[in-house]
Design a protein around this motif. Structure first.
Motif, PDB file in Angstrom:
ATOM      1  N   ALA A 150       3.312   9.578   4.019  1.00  0.00           N
ATOM      2  CA  ALA A 150       4.397   8.615   3.751  1.00  0.00           C
ATOM      3  C   ALA A 150       5.557   9.285   3.005  1.00  0.00           C
ATOM      4  O   ALA A 150       6.720   9.003   3.276  1.00  0.00           O
ATOM      5  N   PHE A 151       5.226  10.180   2.071  1.00  0.00           N
ATOM      6  CA  PHE A 151       6.267  10.764   1.217  1.00  0.00           C
ATOM      7  C   PHE A 151       6.996  11.939   1.893  1.00  0.00           C
ATOM      8  O   PHE A 151       7.994  12.420   1.389  1.00  0.00           O
ATOM      9  N   LYS A 152       6.453  12.383   3.059  1.00  0.00           N
ATOM     10  CA  LYS A 152       7.058  13.511   3.781  1.00  0.00           C
ATOM     11  C   LYS A 152       8.531  13.237   4.083  1.00  0.00           C
ATOM     12  O   LYS A 152       9.372  14.126   4.028  1.00  0.00           O
ATOM     13  N   LYS A 153       8.785  11.952   4.374  1.00  0.00           N
ATOM     14  CA  LYS A 153      10.157  11.587   4.785  1.00  0.00           C
ATOM     15  C   LYS A 153      11.121  11.558   3.606  1.00  0.00           C
ATOM     16  O   LYS A 153      12.319  11.548   3.779  1.00  0.00           O
ATOM     17  N   LEU A 154      10.579  11.534   2.399  1.00  0.00           N
ATOM     18  CA  LEU A 154      11.446  11.368   1.221  1.00  0.00           C
ATOM     19  C   LEU A 154      11.874  12.734   0.673  1.00  0.00           C
ATOM     20  O   LEU A 154      11.597  13.071  -0.480  1.00  0.00           O
ATOM     21  N   ASP A 155      12.541  13.535   1.497  1.00  0.00           N
ATOM     22  CA  ASP A 155      12.773  14.925   1.076  1.00  0.00           C
ATOM     23  C   ASP A 155      13.817  15.073  -0.025  1.00  0.00           C
ATOM     24  O   ASP A 155      13.921  16.123  -0.640  1.00  0.00           O
ATOM     25  N   THR A 156      14.587  14.050  -0.292  1.00  0.00           N
ATOM     26  CA  THR A 156      15.534  14.155  -1.414  1.00  0.00           C
ATOM     27  C   THR A 156      14.910  13.636  -2.714  1.00  0.00           C
ATOM     28  O   THR A 156      15.510  13.732  -3.774  1.00  0.00           O
ATOM     29  N   LYS A 159      -4.055  11.569   1.345  1.00  0.00           N
ATOM     30  CA  LYS A 159      -3.559  12.084   2.622  1.00  0.00           C
ATOM     31  C   LYS A 159      -2.466  11.154   3.164  1.00  0.00           C
ATOM     32  O   LYS A 159      -1.393  11.607   3.579  1.00  0.00           O
ATOM     33  N   GLU A 160      -2.769   9.861   3.126  1.00  0.00           N
ATOM     34  CA  GLU A 160      -1.782   8.869   3.609  1.00  0.00           C
ATOM     35  C   GLU A 160      -0.509   8.930   2.764  1.00  0.00           C
ATOM     36  O   GLU A 160       0.600   8.793   3.277  1.00  0.00           O
ATOM     37  N   MET A 161      -0.707   9.156   1.467  1.00  0.00           N
ATOM     38  CA  MET A 161       0.451   9.249   0.557  1.00  0.00           C
ATOM     39  C   MET A 161       1.332  10.432   0.971  1.00  0.00           C
ATOM     40  O   MET A 161       2.558  10.317   1.074  1.00  0.00           O
ATOM     41  N   GLY A 162       0.681  11.578   1.224  1.00  0.00           N
ATOM     42  CA  GLY A 162       1.415  12.782   1.636  1.00  0.00           C
ATOM     43  C   GLY A 162       2.224  12.531   2.896  1.00  0.00           C
ATOM     44  O   GLY A 162       3.380  12.951   3.007  1.00  0.00           O
ATOM     45  N   TRP A 219       9.513  18.809  -6.533  1.00  0.00           N
ATOM     46  CA  TRP A 219      10.937  18.618  -6.831  1.00  0.00           C
ATOM     47  C   TRP A 219      11.716  18.401  -5.548  1.00  0.00           C
ATOM     48  O   TRP A 219      11.605  19.191  -4.605  1.00  0.00           O
ATOM     49  N   GLY A 220      12.531  17.368  -5.545  1.00  0.00           N
ATOM     50  CA  GLY A 220      13.354  17.066  -4.377  1.00  0.00           C
ATOM     51  C   GLY A 220      14.659  17.847  -4.425  1.00  0.00           C
ATOM     52  O   GLY A 220      14.928  18.581  -5.376  1.00  0.00           O
ATOM     53  N   GLN A 258       0.863  -1.191   0.000  1.00  0.00           N
ATOM     54  CA  GLN A 258       0.000   0.000   0.000  1.00  0.00           C
ATOM     55  C   GLN A 258       0.893   1.232   0.000  1.00  0.00           C
ATOM     56  O   GLN A 258       1.963   1.220   0.615  1.00  0.00           O
ATOM     57  N   VAL A 259       0.407   2.297  -0.590  1.00  0.00           N
ATOM     58  CA  VAL A 259       1.234   3.503  -0.683  1.00  0.00           C
ATOM     59  C   VAL A 259       1.622   4.022   0.699  1.00  0.00           C
ATOM     60  O   VAL A 259       2.708   4.546   0.897  1.00  0.00           O
ATOM     61  N   ARG A 260       0.729   3.852   1.669  1.00  0.00           N
ATOM     62  CA  ARG A 260       1.014   4.414   3.008  1.00  0.00           C
ATOM     63  C   ARG A 260       2.203   3.713   3.686  1.00  0.00           C
ATOM     64  O   ARG A 260       2.776   4.232   4.623  1.00  0.00           O
ATOM     65  N   ASP A 261       2.532   2.508   3.218  1.00  0.00           N
ATOM     66  CA  ASP A 261       3.638   1.756   3.834  1.00  0.00           C
ATOM     67  C   ASP A 261       4.978   2.007   3.152  1.00  0.00           C
ATOM     68  O   ASP A 261       5.990   1.411   3.539  1.00  0.00           O
ATOM     69  N   ILE A 262       4.999   2.854   2.152  1.00  0.00           N
ATOM     70  CA  ILE A 262       6.256   3.068   1.422  1.00  0.00           C
ATOM     71  C   ILE A 262       7.245   3.859   2.278  1.00  0.00           C
ATOM     72  O   ILE A 262       6.910   4.908   2.825  1.00  0.00           O
ATOM     73  N   SER A 263       8.431   3.313   2.397  1.00  0.00           N
ATOM     74  CA  SER A 263       9.526   4.047   3.045  1.00  0.00           C
ATOM     75  C   SER A 263      10.818   3.500   2.449  1.00  0.00           C
ATOM     76  O   SER A 263      10.850   2.367   1.962  1.00  0.00           O
TER      77      SER A 263
END
Ligand SMILES: C[S@@+](CC[C@H](N)C(=O)[O-])C[C@H]1O[C@@H](n2cnc3c(N)ncnc32)[C@H](O)[C@@H]1O
Length: 388
Positions: A326-332, A321-324, A371-372, A287-292
């Motif tokens: 999960a992706f918060k941590k992927l700042d690069t 919302k869950e996607m947002g 953009w990262g 699921q997208v929410r589990d992506i890390s």
């Protein structure tokens, strides 16, 4: 070698991208609504079909003229050098379209163009009887726009989105040409990780892998103009050899496709296998929410559900919302999401760096781009090492 006016047709919004690809093949071109126009020889026809990832079809322009009456359409079509293109046994159906023109009856325009071509051919081949049309296929199109008739012959056959790898698909697969466009609109380079969290039948990861290894998208299919007598088979052979030479099969890739639905994951794997790319793309159910990920400076391209079906909207917006989150941590990472939901940024929780309007079939969508950070340059890395 002859000289031909070539038209690469493009979906609305993709013209500039198609033009960039045409120029990369070495042809100067002009851009109009829905098409890119350039001049080239037989090898340009073969290379365009093999290489253009984002164009819909490659056509040859036989003529263009004003046509206010059926007589004008007939005479001006008959004056074109059809014998240059059509052998005596050619099969040549005529299709048509008409926009903002006096000659609005498409079926009449088609019939008149057909008759005019037959007349010209009868004179040239000195025949008094009908043609059997048992030979190679030449689909003629008469396209009227504001009383200008553009007469073309299609060289592709099946549309260029038919790459030949799709053995199965889900409910809303992306057209391969649009999937390739999405990848080309990012800043992804083959040495960076790539991820599609809504991979469905795998179209985006498969197109990314072909781009990453510079594999010609049409390499594994046929084109109708391969059967035409005036394009020597050597031209096609040379174009395929060139494609083989330019492919970089040694380029390592880090491409991941995930989807909530395990059946889609299986379909994506089958399609990647058919494309000969199974070893290059990793697919898994998630699921997208589990992506890390611990990886950095990657690119995400996703085509999530749009929530357009009744009863689906709320669930989809919750998922955004869950996607947002999960992706918060992927700042690069640079993140590109295609959706028709105009409130996407609100649910995702962040305004996009840039939006680009695109059409997914008839659905108006936006490509929301986040953009990262830029990867550090080599000299910056050296400085860090010196400090340590
Ligand atoms: C529009 S389709 C993607 C189609 C894909 N681009 C293709 O060409 O086949 C959206 C996909 O998102 C998946 N999906 C829906 N909700 C999801 C979620 N919460 N996490 C991950 N995938 C999800 C669906 O199973 C579906 O395959």
């Amino acid at each position: 070698m002859g000289k031909y006016q070539i038209i690469a047709t493009a979906a609305m919004g993709l013209e500039a991208l198609v033009a960039k690809e045409v120029r990369a093949l070495g042809y100067e071109c002009e851009v109009e609504n829905g098409k890119v126009i350039y001049t080239g020889d037989e090898s340009a026809i073969a290379r365009s079909n093999l290489w253009l990832r984002t164009a819909d079809r490659i056509k040859i322009k036989v003529g263009e003229f004003k046509a206010h009456t059926f007589d004008e359409l007939f005479e001006k079509t008959k004056a074109l050098p059809w014998e240059k293109y059509l052998p005596e046994d050619a099969e040549f159906p005529v299709i048509g379209k008409s926009v903002k023109s006096k000659l609005f009856s498409v079926s009449d325009c088609q019939a008149i163009v057909k008759k005019a071509v037959v007349e010209r051919m009868k004179q040239h081949y000195k025949r008094s009887t009908w043609f059997e049309e048992t030979g190679a296929y030449f689909r003629i199109e008469v396209a009227l726009l504001k009383d200008i008739a553009t007469i073309t012959i299609d060289t592709s056959g099946q549309g260029l989105h038919k790459r030949g790898y799709r053995v199965d698909q889900g409910e809303a697969p992306l057209k391969e040409t649009l999937a390739a466009a999405l990848v080309l609109l990012t800043n992804w380079k083959a040495d960076r990780p790539f991820m599609d969290p809504f991979c469905g039948s795998g179209t985006i990861p498969i197109e990314a892998a072909m781009i990453g290894q510079n594999i010609a998208p049409g390499f594994n299919r046929e084109f109708v103009s391969e059967r035409w007598n005036w394009i020597p088979s050597q031209v096609w052979e040379d174009a395929r050899i060139e494609a083989e030479d330019l492919a970089n099969y040694d380029q390592p890739l880090d491409i991941l496709g995930t989807d909530i639905d395990h059946r889609m994951v299986k379909i994506a794997q089958d399609n990647a296998f058919e494309a000969g790319l199974a070893d290059l793309i990793h697919f898994k159910q998630m699921q997208v929410r589990d992506i890390s990920t611990y990886k950095e400076y990657g690119v995400i391209v996703g085509n999530p559900p749009y929530g357009e079906r009744i009863g689906e909207k709320q669930a989809v917006e919750h998922m955004y919302k869950e996607m947002g989150q999960a992706f918060k941590k992927l700042d690069t990472w640079s993140i590109y999401i295609l959706t028709s939901d105009e409130q996407f940024e609100q649910f995702y929780g962040k305004p996009a760096t840039k939006k680009r309007k695109l059409f997914n079939g008839f659905i108006r969508t936006d490509l929301y781009q986040y953009w990262g950070k830029r990867p550090p340059r080599q000299n910056e890395l050296n400085q860090v090492e010196n400090i340590d």
